[in-house]
Scaffold this motif. Structure first.
Motif, short mmCIF file in Angstrom:
data_model
loop_
_atom_site.label_atom_id
_atom_site.label_comp_id
_atom_site.label_asym_id
_atom_site.label_seq_id
_atom_site.Cartn_x
_atom_site.Cartn_y
_atom_site.Cartn_z
N ILE A 1 0.87 -1.18 0.00
CA ILE A 1 0.00 0.00 0.00
C ILE A 1 0.90 1.23 0.00
CG2 ILE A 1 -0.17 0.06 2.53
CD1 ILE A 1 -2.97 1.25 2.27
N VAL A 2 0.51 2.26 -0.76
CA VAL A 2 1.20 3.55 -0.67
C VAL A 2 0.23 4.52 -0.02
CG1 VAL A 2 2.49 5.31 -1.93
CG2 VAL A 2 2.36 2.98 -2.85
N THR A 3 0.59 5.01 1.14
CA THR A 3 -0.32 5.90 1.87
C THR A 3 0.43 6.69 2.93
OG1 THR A 3 -2.45 6.02 3.03
CG2 THR A 3 -0.95 4.26 3.72
N GLN A 4 -0.12 7.85 3.28
CA GLN A 4 0.36 8.61 4.43
C GLN A 4 -0.64 8.51 5.58
OE1 GLN A 4 3.35 10.26 4.90
NE2 GLN A 4 3.87 9.10 3.07
N ASN A 5 -1.70 7.71 5.35
CA ASN A 5 -2.75 7.59 6.37
C ASN A 5 -2.43 6.43 7.31
OD1 ASN A 5 -5.28 6.39 7.49
ND2 ASN A 5 -6.18 8.21 6.52
N TYR A 6 -2.30 6.74 8.59
CA TYR A 6 -1.89 5.75 9.57
C TYR A 6 -2.87 4.57 9.64
CZ TYR A 6 -0.73 3.61 14.01
OH TYR A 6 -0.39 2.69 14.97
N THR A 7 -4.16 4.89 9.75
CA THR A 7 -5.15 3.83 9.90
C THR A 7 -5.20 2.93 8.67
OG1 THR A 7 -6.45 5.23 11.35
CG2 THR A 7 -7.59 3.35 10.39
N SER A 8 -5.12 3.52 7.49
CA SER A 8 -5.10 2.70 6.27
C SER A 8 -3.90 1.77 6.26
CB SER A 8 -5.04 3.58 5.01
OG SER A 8 -6.15 4.43 4.95
N SER A 9 -2.75 2.29 6.67
CA SER A 9 -1.54 1.45 6.65
C SER A 9 -1.70 0.28 7.61
CB SER A 9 -0.30 2.28 7.02
OG SER A 9 -0.30 2.60 8.40
N GLN A 10 -2.25 0.55 8.81
CA GLN A 10 -2.41 -0.51 9.80
C GLN A 10 -3.45 -1.54 9.35
OE1 GLN A 10 0.49 0.00 11.58
NE2 GLN A 10 -0.67 -0.69 13.35
N ARG A 11 -4.53 -1.04 8.75
CA ARG A 11 -5.55 -1.99 8.28
C ARG A 11 -4.97 -2.88 7.18
NH1 ARG A 11 -11.22 -0.40 6.34
NH2 ARG A 11 -11.23 -2.67 6.16
N PHE A 12 -4.20 -2.30 6.28
CA PHE A 12 -3.62 -3.08 5.18
C PHE A 12 -2.69 -4.17 5.73
CE2 PHE A 12 -1.01 -3.85 1.41
CZ PHE A 12 -1.94 -3.81 0.38
N LEU A 13 -1.80 -3.78 6.63
CA LEU A 13 -0.86 -4.74 7.23
C LEU A 13 -1.61 -5.86 7.95
CD1 LEU A 13 1.84 -2.37 8.78
CD2 LEU A 13 2.20 -4.01 6.93
N ASN A 14 -2.71 -5.49 8.57
CA ASN A 14 -3.47 -6.40 9.40
C ASN A 14 -4.33 -7.35 8.57
OD1 ASN A 14 -3.89 -7.12 12.04
ND2 ASN A 14 -5.72 -5.83 12.27
N GLU A 15 -4.98 -6.80 7.55
CA GLU A 15 -6.03 -7.56 6.89
C GLU A 15 -5.58 -8.28 5.63
OE1 GLU A 15 -9.73 -5.37 6.61
OE2 GLU A 15 -9.28 -4.29 8.47
N VAL A 16 -4.48 -7.85 5.02
CA VAL A 16 -4.04 -8.55 3.81
C VAL A 16 -3.31 -9.83 4.20
CG1 VAL A 16 -2.48 -8.46 1.83
CG2 VAL A 16 -3.91 -6.49 2.38
N ASP A 17 -3.68 -10.90 3.53
CA ASP A 17 -3.09 -12.22 3.81
C ASP A 17 -2.12 -12.57 2.69
OD1 ASP A 17 -2.66 -14.73 4.85
OD2 ASP A 17 -4.45 -15.59 3.94
N ALA A 18 -0.84 -12.29 2.91
CA ALA A 18 0.16 -12.60 1.89
C ALA A 18 1.49 -12.84 2.59
CB ALA A 18 0.29 -11.44 0.91
N ALA A 19 2.44 -13.45 1.86
CA ALA A 19 3.75 -13.74 2.45
C ALA A 19 4.43 -12.44 2.89
CB ALA A 19 4.62 -14.49 1.45
N ALA A 20 4.30 -11.36 2.08
CA ALA A 20 4.90 -10.09 2.46
C ALA A 20 3.87 -8.98 2.22
CB ALA A 20 6.16 -9.82 1.65
#
Lengths: 424, 424
Positions: A351-370
């Motif tokens: 994800i490319v973002t400056q939004n803290y919540t979006s970054s955390q949601r992406f890290l949390n909810e995406v299921d991938a090796a990296a």
């Protein structure tokens, strides 16, 4: 055929027997063997290049395309590269023997884990002959015996490389039977090999999707597979545009033929009118073909020099391995997450973002090796992730996920120090 | 049949979809669901016992042996035990979300790993209906969706238990589709289930050797299997005799029908004349049958009350699951190590010795899930090893080895915090 099957079984048995002393060989012994392999390859350059020339000639005669042909060439500089990589593996820390999670239980038993080799690893791979040396070196370093089965395009190169590796291992005082090479490239033998679950602990297929699914569907032995990367970059509404352009460009263009290259660019509708023309302008210089959804088409239709065609449903979830990008405009982070959940192959998502919540949601909810924030997908790689070397990238969740280094080809055993305890 | 196959696929799809929100559900939510399951089971005791009675009656009618029949009974006290175990699982720490191996790379990328659920786990098991609740609770606690396929002997019990679990999960605000139950016990459906590698991440077979090898040989999905324990105790020349007698007795007699019970006793020739009569005297009180090699026969032939018969080659490497022990006299530690390497199943091996070097060599050279010094083999168990609960004992080396607790049904993803990095 019957004879060839028996030979495979014998090789597996020899590998299993050799794996036992190898499993507790000292780091110094294993490193000496690796350095010996590197030196032995350099000392035998003429013979290796001659064998490789045979492969090249046969490949040309069979009409192999130049891009494919290039992959199987060994010249002086590539051989030096292979030797250098082998020295580098020797210099890595030995994963075997680490003791961890050690605790004293209330009954006085001291219980913990000790890292040990897996045992016997079978590698089934295609084209590049350097894989023969790479995989053998990584397996030996982690105390594993290895059974190598390369493709027929590089049979002459692989045969001499395997012979030299075995010699070098033996000279270093370790059992040469720890490295087995299957010269007969008949596919039926692979099928037989995949059934020898008493002798082999892990199968690693390295190659195209066809090879990988064949191995998965025919193996009685655990398989760690990967390599298929359907990779997304999602540019959020709150992305920094320069970061987004750099990351989308680098993820697609820096090396488009590999599994961690981006395939689909997802763009939030609020940033699309500004960002898409900017990235398209950069991509057009590199000759990237854009397969755009309707909204992206509309934004890009007047961008100068852009190779633009409408996306078809097949373009979502496709690994292009070429200068082609699918582009889709989404209404929200949720739509991006759903798209990735549906079409991603579990390799790398950024994800490319400056939004803290979006970054955390992406890290949390995406299921991938990296899963990445504000970074190029091209970073998913053993050396970039600090593993020193890599056997491949696993897209499955069992045992090892993402780049597989030395630790990922080990297991552990529970060790228990008692003083006469019995169970009540 | 076609309809049943489609139903299986639909259940797998529902489980996969439910696994996504479950993967990032909070610990509090998951624990609430588990406690709700426990309460719901207690509240529905009459219905559960009634369903279980049907299973018992059908089993009796089919002529099931009392020992087997006992395994499928649920009475009030056993139901309370199941509920108590579920509360205990709720009280364990949540393995999901742990962040580890986090490092800042020279280019500023912060790279590490985050523990995540595996996704969807299919459990294929036999008899004991408590397994339905156990496995569902462990999977949910670790954030995994689960597909349950129990045996037909307990179909009535399993059906109501699964229904109550789904209700309880839904009442706690988590998707009930995270727990799927396959009512149709046709084996062809299992075969079909084993092919659904896009929807299911792991298959755990729990049952006899036949079930396990069927699953291993037909699955396209990774399998973690275990349960077969050919377990050795080696009494070294320098063993303390009282320790050796206690450990050999406890390992064989304390619970002979389970996988961590000892099968073969190896005894160093120097201690055999003293030790063997002592252990045989104890064993004879418990009715243990001794299948002895020639040397052991000679020593034991005059021991009073001993059930002694000559060993046949089949007795080495056999899992007895009964009050039977194979006994062999060996000349050296090396002979013991070779015997174990040849006949062990990689479950649990124990040495009894006061000799430091022998203990270290045994720990180092024996390749098994658990290797012990001066302790009963009966300790190989999730709760004894401090895992709190266990799904089974893995005898393979991939992913998880030995007792499998909550952490062993998780994976990790690499997470990368960047600030615009691209690869050069």
């Amino acid at each position: 055929m019957e004879k060839a099957l028996l030979e495979i079984e014998e090789k597996a048995r020899l590998a299993r027997a050799a794996s036992r002393p190898l499993s507790y060989a000292s780091s110094a012994q294993k490193d000496a063997a690796l350095k010996n392999i590197a030196r032995c390859l350099l000392d035998n350059e003429p013979a290796i290049l001659e064998a490789n020339l045979k492969d090249q000639n046969e490949a040309k005669a069979s009409g192999m395309l130049p891009a494919m042909l290039d992959r199987l060439i060994i010249d002086q500089s590539r051989l030096e590269g292979i030797a250098k990589d082998t020295f580098a593996i020797a210099a890595l820390p030995d994963p075997v023997g680490e003791i961890f999670d050690m605790n004293t239980m209330p009954n006085g038993l001291i219980i913990g884990k000790k890292r040990v080799p897996l045992g016997v690893i079978a590698a089934i791979y295609e084209s590049r002959p350097n894989v023969t040396v790479d995989i053998a070196s990584l397996c030996l370093k982690a105390g594993n015996a290895v059974i190598l089965r390369g493709g027929k395009e590089t049979i002459h190169s692989n045969t001499i490389l395997a012979k030299l590796i075995r010699q070098a291992v033996e000279q270093a005082g370790l059992p040469k039977e720890a490295v087995q090479f299957i010269e007969n490239t008949d596919r039926n033998l692979v099928n037989h090999l995949l059934k020898l679950s008493d002798q082999i602990d892990l199968v690693i297929p390295r190659g195209g999707a066809g090879l990988i699914s064949y191995v998965k569907q025919n193996s009685f032995i655990p398989v760690v597979a990967g390599g298929i990367g359907v990779v997304h970059v999602y540019v959020d509404a709150d992305a920094k545009v320069t970061d987004a352009v750099n990351i989308a460009y680098n993820s697609k263009v820096q090396r488009p033929t590999v599994c961690n290259a981006m395939d689909t660019l997802l763009v939030h509708k609020d940033i699309a009118p500004v960002f898409l023309p900017a990235v398209a302008a950069e991509w057009s210089k590199a000759g990237v073909e854009i397969r755009a959804d309707e909204a992206a088409l509309k934004i890009l239709e007047n961008t100068f020099g852009c190779k633009l065609i409408p996306a078809t449903p097949d373009d979502w979830g496709k690994e292009f391995l070429a200068l082609i990008a699918a582009v889709k405009v989404v209404d929200s982070l949720d739509e991006a997450l759903s798209h990735i959940a549906r079409y991603g192959s579990g390799h790398t998502e950024s994800i490319v973002t400056q939004n803290y919540t979006s970054s955390q949601r992406f890290l949390n909810e995406v299921d991938a090796a990296a899963v990445m924030v504000n970074a190029s997908t091209r970073f998913t790689d053993g050396s970039q992730f600090g593993l020193g070397a890599e056997l491949g990238i696993s897209t499955q969740k069992m045992h090892a996920r993402g780049p597989m280094g030395l630790k990922e080809i080990t297991s552990y055993k529970w060790i228990v120090y008692g003083s006469g305890q019995i169970r009540g």
